[in-house]
Design a protein around this motif. Structure first.
Motif, mmCIF file in Angstrom:
data_model
loop_
_atom_site.group_PDB
_atom_site.id
_atom_site.type_symbol
_atom_site.label_atom_id
_atom_site.label_comp_id
_atom_site.label_asym_id
_atom_site.label_seq_id
_atom_site.Cartn_x
_atom_site.Cartn_y
_atom_site.Cartn_z
ATOM 1 N N LYS A 80 -39.075 -55.997 8.524
ATOM 2 C CA LYS A 80 -38.525 -54.837 8.048
ATOM 3 C C LYS A 80 -39.653 -53.614 8.453
ATOM 4 O O LYS A 80 -39.325 -52.702 8.819
ATOM 5 N N ALA A 81 -40.758 -54.027 8.221
ATOM 6 C CA ALA A 81 -41.837 -52.991 8.549
ATOM 7 C C ALA A 81 -41.973 -52.621 9.973
ATOM 8 O O ALA A 81 -41.863 -51.348 10.488
ATOM 9 N N TRP A 82 -41.658 -53.567 10.947
ATOM 10 C CA TRP A 82 -41.270 -53.164 12.386
ATOM 11 C C TRP A 82 -40.287 -52.343 12.654
ATOM 12 O O TRP A 82 -40.221 -51.449 13.301
ATOM 13 N N TYR A 83 -39.176 -52.660 11.912
ATOM 14 C CA TYR A 83 -38.086 -52.127 12.241
ATOM 15 C C TYR A 83 -38.130 -50.735 11.828
ATOM 16 O O TYR A 83 -37.669 -49.548 12.704
ATOM 17 N N TRP A 84 -38.438 -50.172 10.704
ATOM 18 C CA TRP A 84 -38.609 -48.955 10.158
ATOM 19 C C TRP A 84 -39.634 -47.994 10.956
ATOM 20 O O TRP A 84 -39.530 -47.016 11.334
ATOM 21 N N HIS A 85 -40.817 -48.764 11.395
ATOM 22 C CA HIS A 85 -41.694 -48.133 12.255
ATOM 23 C C HIS A 85 -41.149 -47.796 13.453
ATOM 24 O O HIS A 85 -41.361 -46.599 13.873
ATOM 25 N N ASN A 86 -40.390 -48.628 14.194
ATOM 26 C CA ASN A 86 -39.783 -48.600 15.252
ATOM 27 C C ASN A 86 -38.970 -47.227 15.198
ATOM 28 O O ASN A 86 -38.559 -46.370 16.053
ATOM 29 N N GLN A 87 -37.721 -47.513 14.315
ATOM 30 C CA GLN A 87 -37.084 -46.195 13.981
ATOM 31 C C GLN A 87 -37.822 -45.019 13.939
ATOM 32 O O GLN A 87 -37.078 -43.885 14.451
ATOM 33 N N ALA A 88 -38.905 -44.644 13.075
ATOM 34 C CA ALA A 88 -39.511 -43.445 12.866
ATOM 35 C C ALA A 88 -40.344 -43.003 14.080
ATOM 36 O O ALA A 88 -40.321 -41.918 14.409
ATOM 37 N N ALA A 89 -41.020 -44.177 14.901
ATOM 38 C CA ALA A 89 -41.604 -43.738 16.179
ATOM 39 C C ALA A 89 -40.415 -43.140 16.929
ATOM 40 O O ALA A 89 -40.839 -42.000 17.733
ATOM 41 N N GLN A 90 -39.226 -43.505 17.244
ATOM 42 C CA GLN A 90 -38.442 -42.986 18.118
ATOM 43 C C GLN A 90 -37.926 -41.541 17.601
ATOM 44 O O GLN A 90 -37.258 -40.951 18.747
ATOM 45 N N ARG A 91 -38.043 -41.305 16.343
ATOM 46 C CA ARG A 91 -37.808 -39.745 15.951
ATOM 47 C C ARG A 91 -38.993 -39.077 15.794
ATOM 48 O O ARG A 91 -38.839 -38.015 15.186
ATOM 49 N N LEU B 16 -45.671 -44.374 15.504
ATOM 50 C CA LEU B 16 -45.898 -44.597 16.923
ATOM 51 C C LEU B 16 -47.157 -45.494 17.156
ATOM 52 O O LEU B 16 -47.235 -46.547 17.859
ATOM 53 N N GLY B 17 -48.310 -45.151 16.507
ATOM 54 C CA GLY B 17 -49.520 -46.064 16.642
ATOM 55 C C GLY B 17 -49.280 -47.245 15.758
ATOM 56 O O GLY B 17 -49.862 -48.403 16.497
ATOM 57 N N ALA B 18 -48.409 -47.298 14.797
ATOM 58 C CA ALA B 18 -48.389 -48.749 14.073
ATOM 59 C C ALA B 18 -47.525 -49.728 15.083
ATOM 60 O O ALA B 18 -47.893 -50.786 15.096
ATOM 61 N N VAL B 19 -46.445 -49.035 15.572
ATOM 62 C CA VAL B 19 -45.780 -50.168 16.600
ATOM 63 C C VAL B 19 -46.461 -50.440 17.620
ATOM 64 O O VAL B 19 -46.213 -51.676 18.204
ATOM 65 N N GLY B 20 -47.392 -49.669 18.117
ATOM 66 C CA GLY B 20 -48.425 -50.020 19.085
ATOM 67 C C GLY B 20 -49.349 -51.099 18.828
ATOM 68 O O GLY B 20 -49.474 -52.107 19.703
ATOM 69 N N ALA B 21 -49.743 -50.980 17.588
ATOM 70 C CA ALA B 21 -50.743 -51.877 17.065
ATOM 71 C C ALA B 21 -49.963 -53.076 16.828
ATOM 72 O O ALA B 21 -50.584 -54.441 17.259
ATOM 73 N N MET B 22 -48.639 -53.447 16.249
ATOM 74 C CA MET B 22 -47.852 -54.506 15.976
ATOM 75 C C MET B 22 -47.483 -55.124 17.391
ATOM 76 O O MET B 22 -47.567 -56.644 17.389
#
Length: 362
Positions: free
Chosen positions: A211-222, A228-234
Motif C-alpha cells: 500500500k505504501a508503494w501504491y500511494w507513493h507511486n500515485q503521489a509521485a506521478q502527480r 518520487l524519492g521514496a519510489v526510487g528508494a523502494m
C-alpha cells in the motif's frame, strides 16, 4: 542483519513522527517569496495601496454585505488578505479573511490553516480550527470548490496529531483516503503521500509496504518530490515492489534534479552498485560539499534529518571509492576522514552501510 532488512531501512524515507508539521505541506496556495520580491523592488507599500483600492465596493450598499456584493470588492478582499498572509502580517490577514469567510470557502480554509499553524488571534483554539475544516468538508464534492478535499486532508492530519480532536489513526486514514482517492475532485497529493507514510510505519498494525508503494507511486506521478524519492528508494531495494535498479535510477535521478538530497545519496549508492564509479564519485563529491542543512530543507521542503541521511550515504560511498581507488585516485587517509564524516552526519545510516558492507560486500 539481513540484506532485505537493511534495504528496507535505507528505503524508508519516512519519519516515525509522521505528523511533524515541518514535513507536511501546510498551505494550499504556495508562498512564492512575495515579501522579498516586493521589498527588493521597493513596491510593498504601493502594492498594498493598489489592493486596498480593489476592496472598495461599488454596489451602493450603506453597509457592506459580502453576500450581496456583485462587484470586484469580494475578490479584492481575498487578494489583500492573501497579500498580508504571504508577507507574514497575520493579524491583518486574519481581519480581511474574516470579512468574507461566510461567503468564500477559500477564506475560511485559510483561517483554519492559520489556526492549525497557531497564527490565529488569542482565544482561537485548535478545536476552532478543526471545526472550521469540518464545516468546509461538509460542503460536499463541489468541483468548483477545490478547498474541500484539502480540508479533508487537514482533518485527517488533525486526527493523526490529536490536534483539536482526540487522536484516532482510523479516522485519520478515513479522511486521508477521501482526499486522496479523487472521488469527484482532483486527488490531494499531500494526502496520497501521507497515506504512503502511514502504511510505512513498521510498528503500526496497518503496516503494509505494498500500500505504501501504491500511494507513493500515485503521489509521485502527480508531482510529490518526497514520494518520487521514496519510489526510487523502494525500487532500488525491492521494498513493497519488485526490485528494479534501472527504474530506481530513473526515479532517483528525477528526484535529485528537483533537489531531493536523500535521493541524491541513494543515486550515488545505485551508481556504485552498477559499477558506474566515475558517476558515483562525481555526484558524491557534489553532495559531500553541501552543508547548510536548514537552507537546503527550506528550499527543498524535505526534512533536515533525511537531508543529513542523503549526505551521509553519499559520503560513505565516496569513502569506499577512495579506499578502493574506484573512479578516483586511491587515498586511504581521505577515505577514513569520509567514514568519520559520514558518522557525524548520520550514525544510523553509517551503521547500516557498514552492515551492508559486511553482508553484501559492497
Amino acid at each position: 542483519m539481513a540484506a532485505q532488512g537493511i534495504g528496507e531501512k535505507l528505503a524508508s524515507s519516512v519519519p516515525q513522527a509522521l505528523g511533524a508539521r515541518e514535513f507536511m505541506i501546510e498551505r494550499l496556495i504556495l508562498r512564492d517569496n512575495t515579501r522579498e520580491l516586493l521589498r527588493e523592488n521597493g513596491r510593498e507599500d504601493e502594492f498594498e495601496s493598489d489592493l486596498l483600492d480593489l476592496t472598495e465596493c461599488t454596489c451602493g450598499m450603506d453597509t457592506y454585505d459580502p453576500a450581496k456584493c456583485k462587484c470586484r470588492a469580494r475578490e479584492g478582499i481575498m487578494l489583500l488578505a492573501q497579500f498580508y498572509y504571504d508577507t507574514e502580517q497575520y493579524h491583518k490577514a486574519w481581519k480581511w479573511y474574516s470579512k468574507i469567510k461566510d461567503v468564500d470557502l477559500r477564506a475560511m480554509y485559510q483561517l483554519a490553516t492559520m489556526g492549525f499553524d497557531e497564527q490565529g488571534p488569542p482565544g482561537f483554539t485548535p478545536d476552532d480550527a478543526y471545526q472550521m475544516m469540518v464545516e468546509i468538508a461538509a460542503k460536499g464534492k463541489d468541483p468548483n470548490c477545490f478547498v474541500v478535499p484539502y480540508a479533508e486532508f487537514h482533518i485527517g492530519k488533525a486526527f493523526f496529531q490529536g490536534f483539536g480532536v482526540a487522536h484516532s489513526e482510523d479516522k485519520a486514514e478515513h479522511w486521508w483516503l477521501l482526499a486522496a482517492n479523487g472521488d469527484g475532485h482532483d486527488p490531494v497529493v499531500e494526502a496520497q503521500t501521507a497515506l504512503a507514510f502511514y502504511y510505512s510505519r513498521k510498528s503500526s498494525f496497518v503496516y503494509d509496504l505494498k500500500k505504501a508503494w501504491y500511494w507513493h507511486n500515485q503521489a509521485a506521478q502527480r508531482g510529490s518530490l518526497e514520494s518520487l524519492g521514496a519510489v526510487g528508494a523502494m525500487s532500488l531495494f525491492g521494498v513493497g515492489t519488485t526490485k528494479n535498479i534501472n527504474q530506481a535510477i530513473d526515479y532517483l535521478r528525477q528526484a535529485s534534479e528537483r533537489g531531493n538530497i536523500y535521493a541524491m545519496g541513494l543515486l550515488v549508492y545505485a551508481y556504485y552498485n552498477r559499477k558506474l564509479y566515475t558517476k558515483a564519485t562525481d555526484l558524491a563529491k557534489r553532495v559531500a560539499a553541501l552543508d547548510n542543512i536548514d537552507e537546503l530543507s527550506r528550499v527543498s521542503c524535505c526534512l533536515p534529518q533525511y537531508i543529513r541521511k542523503g549526505i551521509a550515504i553519499a559520503i560513505f560511498i565516496l569513502g569506499r571509492c577512495l579506499e578502493l581507488g574506484f573512479g578516483v585516485k586511491k587515498d586511504t587517509e581521505q577515505s577514513a576522514l569520509m567514514y568519520k564524516k559520514c558518522f557525524q552526519y548520520d550514525p544510523d545510516a553509517c551503521q547500516l552501510l557498514q552492515d551492508y558492507l559486511t553482508h553484501e560486500k559492497i
